[in-house]
Design a protein around this motif. Sequence first.
Motif, PDB file in Angstrom:
ATOM      1  N   VAL A  17       0.521   6.706 -42.768  1.00 32.45           N
ATOM      2  CA  VAL A  17       0.138   6.994 -41.388  1.00 32.45           C
ATOM      3  C   VAL A  17       0.304   8.484 -41.118  1.00 32.45           C
ATOM      4  CG1 VAL A  17       0.874   4.711 -40.582  1.00 32.45           C
ATOM      5  CG2 VAL A  17       2.448   6.652 -40.374  1.00 32.45           C
ATOM      6  N   HIS A  18      -0.228   8.891 -39.972  1.00 35.15           N
ATOM      7  CA  HIS A  18       0.012  10.218 -39.407  1.00 35.15           C
ATOM      8  C   HIS A  18       0.395   9.961 -37.955  1.00 35.15           C
ATOM      9  CE1 HIS A  18      -1.601  12.264 -42.954  1.00 35.15           C
ATOM     10  NE2 HIS A  18      -2.435  11.249 -43.008  1.00 35.15           N
ATOM     11  N   ALA A  19       1.662  10.035 -37.644  1.00 32.88           N
ATOM     12  CA  ALA A  19       2.175   9.501 -36.380  1.00 32.88           C
ATOM     13  C   ALA A  19       2.537  10.609 -35.404  1.00 32.88           C
ATOM     14  CB  ALA A  19       3.402   8.627 -36.651  1.00 32.88           C
ATOM     15  N   TRP A  20       1.999  10.512 -34.209  1.00 35.56           N
ATOM     16  CA  TRP A  20       2.403  11.365 -33.100  1.00 35.56           C
ATOM     17  C   TRP A  20       2.171  10.598 -31.808  1.00 35.56           C
ATOM     18  CZ3 TRP A  20      -1.869  12.627 -36.188  1.00 35.56           C
ATOM     19  CH2 TRP A  20      -3.112  12.459 -35.595  1.00 35.56           C
ATOM     20  N   GLY A  21       2.632  11.152 -30.702  1.00 31.42           N
ATOM     21  CA  GLY A  21       2.441  10.486 -29.419  1.00 31.42           C
ATOM     22  C   GLY A  21       3.098   9.120 -29.399  1.00 31.42           C
ATOM     23  N   ASP A  22       2.344   8.105 -29.003  1.00 32.46           N
ATOM     24  CA  ASP A  22       2.851   6.745 -28.882  1.00 32.46           C
ATOM     25  C   ASP A  22       2.685   5.923 -30.153  1.00 32.46           C
ATOM     26  OD1 ASP A  22       3.776   6.951 -26.273  1.00 32.46           O
ATOM     27  OD2 ASP A  22       1.844   6.411 -25.398  1.00 32.46           O
ATOM     28  N   ALA A  23       2.440   6.590 -31.274  1.00 34.15           N
ATOM     29  CA  ALA A  23       2.124   5.865 -32.512  1.00 34.15           C
ATOM     30  C   ALA A  23       3.201   4.863 -32.896  1.00 34.15           C
ATOM     31  CB  ALA A  23       1.909   6.861 -33.651  1.00 34.15           C
ATOM     32  N   GLN A  24       4.471   5.253 -32.806  1.00 33.00           N
ATOM     33  CA  GLN A  24       5.529   4.349 -33.256  1.00 33.00           C
ATOM     34  C   GLN A  24       5.620   3.110 -32.369  1.00 33.00           C
ATOM     35  OE1 GLN A  24       8.084   8.105 -33.797  1.00 33.00           O
ATOM     36  NE2 GLN A  24       9.271   6.537 -34.852  1.00 33.00           N
ATOM     37  N   ARG A  25       5.382   3.265 -31.077  1.00 33.52           N
ATOM     38  CA  ARG A  25       5.379   2.093 -30.190  1.00 33.52           C
ATOM     39  C   ARG A  25       4.147   1.231 -30.439  1.00 33.52           C
ATOM     40  NH1 ARG A  25       9.386   2.174 -26.646  1.00 33.52           N
ATOM     41  NH2 ARG A  25      10.405   4.168 -26.205  1.00 33.52           N
ATOM     42  N   ASP A  26       2.999   1.877 -30.656  1.00 34.93           N
ATOM     43  CA  ASP A  26       1.788   1.116 -30.943  1.00 34.93           C
ATOM     44  C   ASP A  26       1.961   0.305 -32.223  1.00 34.93           C
ATOM     45  OD1 ASP A  26       0.446   2.047 -28.717  1.00 34.93           O
ATOM     46  OD2 ASP A  26      -0.538   3.690 -29.775  1.00 34.93           O
ATOM     47  N   MET A  27       2.557   0.894 -33.248  1.00 38.50           N
ATOM     48  CA  MET A  27       2.777   0.160 -34.491  1.00 38.50           C
ATOM     49  C   MET A  27       3.640  -1.063 -34.255  1.00 38.50           C
ATOM     50  SD  MET A  27       3.161   2.972 -37.545  1.00 38.50           S
ATOM     51  CE  MET A  27       3.696   4.461 -36.724  1.00 38.50           C
ATOM     52  N   ALA A  28       4.735  -0.889 -33.541  1.00 35.81           N
ATOM     53  CA  ALA A  28       5.682  -1.990 -33.348  1.00 35.81           C
ATOM     54  C   ALA A  28       5.034  -3.152 -32.608  1.00 35.81           C
ATOM     55  CB  ALA A  28       6.915  -1.497 -32.598  1.00 35.81           C
ATOM     56  N   ARG A  29       4.160  -2.862 -31.655  1.00 34.70           N
ATOM     57  CA  ARG A  29       3.518  -3.944 -30.900  1.00 34.70           C
ATOM     58  C   ARG A  29       2.667  -4.838 -31.795  1.00 34.70           C
ATOM     59  NH1 ARG A  29      -0.092  -2.722 -27.880  1.00 34.70           N
ATOM     60  NH2 ARG A  29      -0.427  -0.507 -28.292  1.00 34.70           N
ATOM     61  N   PHE A  30       2.218  -4.278 -32.928  1.00 39.53           N
ATOM     62  CA  PHE A  30       1.406  -5.061 -33.858  1.00 39.53           C
ATOM     63  C   PHE A  30       2.202  -5.498 -35.088  1.00 39.53           C
ATOM     64  CE2 PHE A  30      -1.713  -2.899 -31.281  1.00 39.53           C
ATOM     65  CZ  PHE A  30      -2.676  -3.871 -31.097  1.00 39.53           C
ATOM     66  N   GLY A  31       3.526  -5.470 -34.996  1.00 37.82           N
ATOM     67  CA  GLY A  31       4.361  -5.998 -36.063  1.00 37.82           C
ATOM     68  C   GLY A  31       4.669  -5.025 -37.182  1.00 37.82           C
ATOM     69  N   VAL A  32       4.240  -3.771 -37.052  1.00 35.37           N
ATOM     70  CA  VAL A  32       4.551  -2.742 -38.060  1.00 35.37           C
ATOM     71  C   VAL A  32       5.841  -2.067 -37.608  1.00 35.37           C
ATOM     72  CG1 VAL A  32       3.784  -0.641 -39.205  1.00 35.37           C
ATOM     73  CG2 VAL A  32       2.124  -2.432 -38.629  1.00 35.37           C
ATOM     74  N   THR A  33       6.930  -2.372 -38.287  1.00 34.82           N
ATOM     75  CA  THR A  33       8.243  -1.895 -37.852  1.00 34.82           C
ATOM     76  C   THR A  33       8.757  -0.713 -38.666  1.00 34.82           C
ATOM     77  OG1 THR A  33       9.287  -3.587 -39.229  1.00 34.82           O
ATOM     78  CG2 THR A  33       8.912  -4.130 -36.900  1.00 34.82           C
ATOM     79  N   SER A  34       8.059  -0.365 -39.747  1.00 33.99           N
ATOM     80  CA  SER A  34       8.399   0.807 -40.552  1.00 33.99           C
ATOM     81  C   SER A  34       7.108   1.437 -41.056  1.00 33.99           C
ATOM     82  CB  SER A  34       9.276   0.442 -41.756  1.00 33.99           C
ATOM     83  OG  SER A  34      10.499  -0.135 -41.357  1.00 33.99           O
TER      84      SER A  34
END
Length: 606
Positions: free
Chosen positions: A97-114
């Motif tokens: 991934v390339h994560a910025w902004g709300d990326a980490q929250r968006d991932m978690a909502r879809f079950g991606v926790t790492s």
Amino acid sequence: MKWTAPACLAALVATAGLAVALQPHPGDAATAAPASDGVLIHGARVFDGERDLGIADVLVQDGRIAAVGAGVAAPAGVARIDGRGHTLLPGLVDAHVHAWGDAQRDMARFGVTSALDMHGDAARLPALRSARESVADSGQADLWAAGFAITAPGGHGTQYGFSVPTVDAGTDIDAFIAARVAEGDDFIKLIVEDLSAYGTAQRLPTLSGQQVAAVVAAAHARERLAVAHVATLADARMVVDAGADGLVHVFTDTVADDGLVEALRARDAFVTPTLSVVASMAGSGEGKALAQDPRLQPLLTVEQTGTLERDFGPPHPARLEQAIESVRRMHAAGVEILAGSDAPNPGTAHGASLHHELELLVRAGLTPAQALAAATSRPAQRFGLAERGRIAPGMRADLVLVAGNPLDDIRATRAIEAVWKNGHRVARAIEAAGPAPAPAPEATVVSDFDGGRIDATFGNWQATTDRMAGGGSDVEHALVASGAGGSPGALRVAGEVRPGFAFPWAGVMFFPAAQPMQAVDLSGRGELVFRVRGDGRSYNAMLFSGASAQGMPSVQTFVAGAGWQEVRLPLSGFAGGDLARVRGIAFTAGQPHGRFEFILDQVELR
């Protein structure tokens, strides 16, 4: 990432602060976190990251898994969840991934926790490490990161709006990698990319084979994995021969041959194909289809929907076919495959696209269980993600409960019922919709430039150059006398496109609303009409539109000749443009480097 020049400009406009971000809805406090004494998930099928355990109970306490098995008793105070008819999975791991902004929250909502971040500012690395060591109720995915990717001066990776240290002929590579490790790099990512895979004339400077071998040796000396971005079979062979631990894209110029497949297998190198972004490059429309999946659509932000609905430049269907065949050959030979999305490139979105990647891996010959392992235990083991990727006593309680059985149908991973991060239930609701586009103005004339100011009947004009991303190009725009057809005035746009940036640009941008990148409904308009004269160069007209302010622009070109000419560009000619949500129109010079000048007049949106 593999950016074309227009896509790069879209990303940079977003980097400059013109994007509109939606925050996740806080949700109901009663569902956002479990009871403080833990939770027992009873009667679900359990895939532990490696194998199917059948029907079992999983007890979570203090942020970790306390017990797994049949008939696990729930201590007093522990909430009990009926998992019958469901499958419990480890929290998913997105290996690119390339994560910025709300990326980490968006991932978690879809079950991606790492997730594994493949290029970004190293200043954030200490905070990422601290966050993932905590068992607090964060509601977001943990990140392990490469920090700055290793690239050549002016090479791929230098174009994203932050300063990147680079490797040139005189660099002491051992000391250079030591500095990256001291910054906190969890692994080392190399970029070997000159754009030759994409059929364009432009070439970027890139690392030599000798430099790649030196980077790999320096990384291994410091107990760091060395992984490589490549786009061609030849570059893949070179980095594998240099000892790289894995490829973080599958190349798309041809199909993997027996020699490379055997080299990967013999060296125990892994491949993260990122087929989701290859599908976008192929013009498959699969990202748009994913956005319309009723199991995912209600959870997508406007931003995510916007990136999913974009394809990555002109379609090249053969790229996806070749990439899938390469993965099929690698997997059949025993090469380990990891699941990664390369979000948020066009055609992808954080969290949601890992579910697409799982489907594509199954299409490429992995069984559903192998695909799930590629998104859980396998990346966790390869990258040393402590306590992640498995359902077993002592592991982090990062869990995903889905309806149905993804071991039979991998697409069942999309039917998410609940996600837990560190034993806390993740709030998954979002705002229902973004702001509606502003209505179209009555006027069709944008600017005639006949007054004493650079103004517009609606909206406003601004200069734009690659300096917002660390480039060196310049532009000036000013009113001049004697416009088209003898009119009193026109807008002169002149400057210099300079080296030092991978995708240089300079020009002006018209925003149709009061605020930059605010959407306006121009669906009733049919043409962009303007008069222009200039130096004979070819220029770009770029339409920024769609649900996301970070979406890739649609492009048409025009030539500014010595005499005044009227240019009429049908708005339907901006491929993929969303005329109901137009955010901006840019008139820019790009390659080749050098001075440029064009004069613009009588701009209309008819």
